[in-house]
Design an enzyme around this catalytic site. Structure first.
Site, PDB file in Angstrom:
ATOM      1  CG  HIS A 260      -0.210   0.070   2.538  1.00  0.00           C
ATOM      2  ND1 HIS A 260       0.405  -1.033   3.109  1.00  0.00           N
ATOM      3  CD2 HIS A 260       0.014   1.098   3.397  1.00  0.00           C
ATOM      4  CE1 HIS A 260       0.962  -0.677   4.261  1.00  0.00           C
ATOM      5  NE2 HIS A 260       0.747   0.617   4.457  1.00  0.00           N
TER       6      HIS A 260
ATOM      7  CG  PHE B 118      27.923  11.699  12.001  1.00  0.00           C
ATOM      8  CD1 PHE B 118      28.856  12.536  12.594  1.00  0.00           C
ATOM      9  CD2 PHE B 118      27.623  11.888  10.652  1.00  0.00           C
ATOM     10  CE1 PHE B 118      29.484  13.544  11.866  1.00  0.00           C
ATOM     11  CE2 PHE B 118      28.243  12.892   9.918  1.00  0.00           C
ATOM     12  CZ  PHE B 118      29.180  13.721  10.527  1.00  0.00           C
TER      13      PHE B 118
END
Ligand SMILES: [Zn+2]
Ligand SMILES: [Zn+2]
Ligand SMILES: [Zn+2]
Length: 336
Positions: free
Chosen positions: A168, A310
């Site tokens: 979907h 990070f």
């Protein structure tokens, strides 16, 4: 009730939708190799009465609404992050606490009646239906009062955020301009002011000249990996002709788009062993005339790595590969 709150440090909105915590996580496994129909799946044939009523259906002849016999259905999202019960209207408790009701429209496109079919294996006709439904619902939602932008996207695979395995897509209309789109609009507008050209058209011309990042092209569309790809195998699809809005696609362009869509998803599926992915369509916001400088496109991001500390701490993505080497890998995959 869903609420939007504004971060005073970044100016960006977040949506708080605690109701979504009650969303049932489907316990059906995500990889059924060949299961055409699953009796417990809400998106399968025969369970139409369980879902919210359909707002668009293709393929069903004359039978009652919300009954079997369809090829594609669009329904309202049962657990939306935004809804139309109240309006978007900004209030504040003080200068730090700015909020609004999270108004918006959220729909789910059940792309196929087949329970386990992967989009990479749809027929061209089925893909055309999907793309047509995107266009039809995009137009309908962007015409709703207060809606400023509409995002069409797909989460494929559990780790890419799909809570139901039956294939979907989703479409969400928002009362604000999301920051990523806002940034693209701003940069492409500046480029247009400076050079009198569309930055995306310039990018396509460069890719056609350099060729090393192209995945596939046909008459009307091109797919390449962007020069500064955020993630391994990040792949874009764009019209080669200048157009700011997905909703302007003609029937023959949709046929052409379905072809490249199929090729690209097939190659990613084969090349990455059915890796989860997200894709989304960036297109002109409903209220602004962007005809000269914006250029709609699809961004497909396979989820082969996870953004971590990070990336969250800097907003800088580390890609452990290069788009040039990855595009070559996909070019060499044959379509069977
Ligand atoms: Zn199903
Ligand atoms: Zn353009
Ligand atoms: Zn974009």
């Amino acid at each position: 009730m869903p609420q939007m709150r504004k971060n005073p440090l970044t100016g960006k909105w977040v949506i708080l939708a605690p109701e979504r915590a009650h969303r049932p996580e489907s316990h059906l496994p995500h990889y059924h190799p060949h299961v055409e129909h699953h009796i417990e799946c809400h998106f399968c044939y025969g369970n139409e009465q369980i879902t919210p009523p359909e707002v668009l259906v293709y393929g069903r002849q004359e039978a009652l609404p919300n009954s079997p016999g369809w090829e594609l259905r669009v329904i309202s999202n049962k657990f939306p992050a935004v809804d139309m019960e109240k309006h978007f209207s900004v209030s504040c408790n003080n200068s730090m606490e700015v909020y609004s009701y999270a108004e918006g429209k959220s729909e789910v496109i059940i792309e196929t009646p087949h329970h386990s079919k992967n989009m990479a294996h749809y027929s061209l006709k089925q893909l055309e239906l999907v793309l047509n439904s995107y266009k039809e619902r995009y137009i309908a939602i962007s015409n709703e009062k207060h809606i400023k932008s509409v995002l069409i996207f797909k989460n494929q695979g559990k780790s890419a955020g799909a809570s139901i395995s039956h294939s979907h897509s989703q479409i969400i209309g928002l009362p604000i301009l999301p920051p990523l789109l806002e940034q693209e609009l701003l940069l492409s507008k500046n480029h247009y002011k400076e050079k009198n050209t569309c930055i995306y058209c310039d990018m396509i011309a460069l890719e056609l000249k350099e060729k090393s990042r192209i995945v596939f092209e046909n008459d009307k569309f091109i797919s390449f990996m962007p020069y500064a790809a955020k993630a391994p195998f990040e792949t874009w699809i764009l019209p080669k002709f200048h157009s700011d809005s997905f909703e302007k696609l003609t029937d023959s362009q949709i046929k052409n788009l379905a072809e490249i869509w199929k090729v690209v998803l097939y190659k990613l599926h084969e090349g990455l062993d059915n890796a989860p992915y997200n894709y989304f369509i960036h297109t002109s916001p409903a209220y602004e005339n962007t005809e000269n400088y914006y250029h709609w496109h699809v961004e497909i991001i396979p989820r082969t790595t996870t953004p971590a500390g990070f990336e969250l701490g800097t907003g800088i993505f580390i890609n452990i590969s290069t788009p040039e080497e990855n595009a070559k890998i996909l070019r060499e995959i044959e379509i069977k």
